[in-house]
Design a protein around this motif. Sequence first.
Motif, PDB file in Angstrom:
ATOM      1  N   ASP A 183     118.572 -12.584   0.896  1.00  0.00           N
ATOM      2  CA  ASP A 183     117.599 -11.524  -0.001  1.00  0.00           C
ATOM      3  C   ASP A 183     118.140 -11.417  -1.343  1.00  0.00           C
ATOM      4  N   CYS A 184     119.308 -11.738  -1.595  1.00  0.00           N
ATOM      5  CA  CYS A 184     119.997 -11.492  -3.188  1.00  0.00           C
ATOM      6  C   CYS A 184     119.319 -12.964  -3.806  1.00  0.00           C
TER       7      CYS A 184
ATOM      8  N   LYS B 159     115.432 -15.212  -7.671  1.00  0.00           N
ATOM      9  CA  LYS B 159     114.227 -16.332  -7.857  1.00  0.00           C
ATOM     10  C   LYS B 159     113.083 -15.462  -8.442  1.00  0.00           C
ATOM     11  N   ALA B 160     112.708 -14.293  -7.808  1.00  0.00           N
ATOM     12  CA  ALA B 160     111.533 -13.553  -8.148  1.00  0.00           C
ATOM     13  C   ALA B 160     111.863 -13.091  -9.425  1.00  0.00           C
ATOM     14  N   LEU B 161     112.957 -12.568 -10.093  1.00  0.00           N
ATOM     15  CA  LEU B 161     113.317 -11.859 -11.118  1.00  0.00           C
ATOM     16  C   LEU B 161     113.006 -12.950 -12.303  1.00  0.00           C
ATOM     17  N   HIS B 162     112.984 -14.294 -11.872  1.00  0.00           N
ATOM     18  CA  HIS B 162     112.615 -15.348 -12.788  1.00  0.00           C
ATOM     19  C   HIS B 162     111.473 -15.971 -12.469  1.00  0.00           C
TER      20      HIS B 162
ATOM     21  N   PRO C   7     120.161  -7.106  -1.876  1.00  0.00           N
ATOM     22  CA  PRO C   7     120.542  -6.609  -3.302  1.00  0.00           C
ATOM     23  C   PRO C   7     120.258  -5.195  -3.253  1.00  0.00           C
ATOM     24  N   ALA C   8     120.713  -4.466  -4.258  1.00  0.00           N
ATOM     25  CA  ALA C   8     120.636  -3.166  -4.878  1.00  0.00           C
ATOM     26  C   ALA C   8     120.551  -3.290  -6.461  1.00  0.00           C
TER      27      ALA C   8
ATOM     28  N   SER D  26     116.542  -4.678  -0.084  1.00  0.00           N
ATOM     29  CA  SER D  26     117.348  -5.325   0.844  1.00  0.00           C
ATOM     30  C   SER D  26     116.636  -6.421   1.906  1.00  0.00           C
ATOM     31  N   ASP D  27     115.018  -6.472   1.563  1.00  0.00           N
ATOM     32  CA  ASP D  27     114.333  -7.141   2.295  1.00  0.00           C
ATOM     33  C   ASP D  27     113.597  -8.012   1.348  1.00  0.00           C
ATOM     34  N   ALA D  28     114.092  -8.412   0.199  1.00  0.00           N
ATOM     35  CA  ALA D  28     113.491  -9.265  -0.784  1.00  0.00           C
ATOM     36  C   ALA D  28     112.894 -10.454  -0.277  1.00  0.00           C
ATOM     37  N   ARG D  29     113.425 -11.185   0.781  1.00  0.00           N
ATOM     38  CA  ARG D  29     112.783 -12.396   1.185  1.00  0.00           C
ATOM     39  C   ARG D  29     111.474 -12.388   1.706  1.00  0.00           C
ATOM     40  N   HIS D  30     111.012 -10.962   2.144  1.00  0.00           N
ATOM     41  CA  HIS D  30     109.855 -10.858   2.622  1.00  0.00           C
ATOM     42  C   HIS D  30     108.783 -10.065   1.522  1.00  0.00           C
ATOM     43  N   MET D  31     109.325  -9.656   0.377  1.00  0.00           N
ATOM     44  CA  MET D  31     108.636  -8.966  -0.607  1.00  0.00           C
ATOM     45  C   MET D  31     107.925  -9.914  -1.599  1.00  0.00           C
ATOM     46  N   GLY D  32     108.351 -11.068  -1.763  1.00  0.00           N
ATOM     47  CA  GLY D  32     107.939 -12.114  -2.448  1.00  0.00           C
ATOM     48  C   GLY D  32     107.698 -11.570  -3.966  1.00  0.00           C
TER      49      GLY D  32
END
Length: 153
Positions: A62-63, A68-71, A111-112, A132-138
Amino acid sequence: MKKLIAMLTLFGAVFATAAVGATNLPYDEKADANADLKQALSQAKSSNKKVLVVFGANWCPDCRELDKALHGKSAALIDGKFIVVKVDVGQFDKNLELAKSYGNPIKKGIPAAVLLTSDNQVLYASKGGELSDARHMGDNGVYDFFNQVLNKH
């Protein structure tokens, strides 16, 4: 002998792939988080931005996805408003005092994130495992999360 050469070739390919992947990891495991934060706060003052502290670890899927999403879609929002500091927490055995100083946002997972003013005042801390579930947030979910946090502060 052919088997030995094939095994060595395979081992070399695996090692090379791992080495390339390691260079793309988001958290510098040797970084001095306190020094990085001090520098970011100074930059934030001079650029009239806020500081976004992201706690995480390279082993955490997730981190890596959050990074990746932040970029990705969030890059313009993040770069325009924040100085980002990524803090490696290792196996929850590194930089724990720093996390505790901001209310222990890693307690419910990584991540936090912590959003700070340039004078080190907490505006927001993700204390409920929000990322903490960033994988599914997209990309869209991460963008919406940070856009909402920013609009509140």
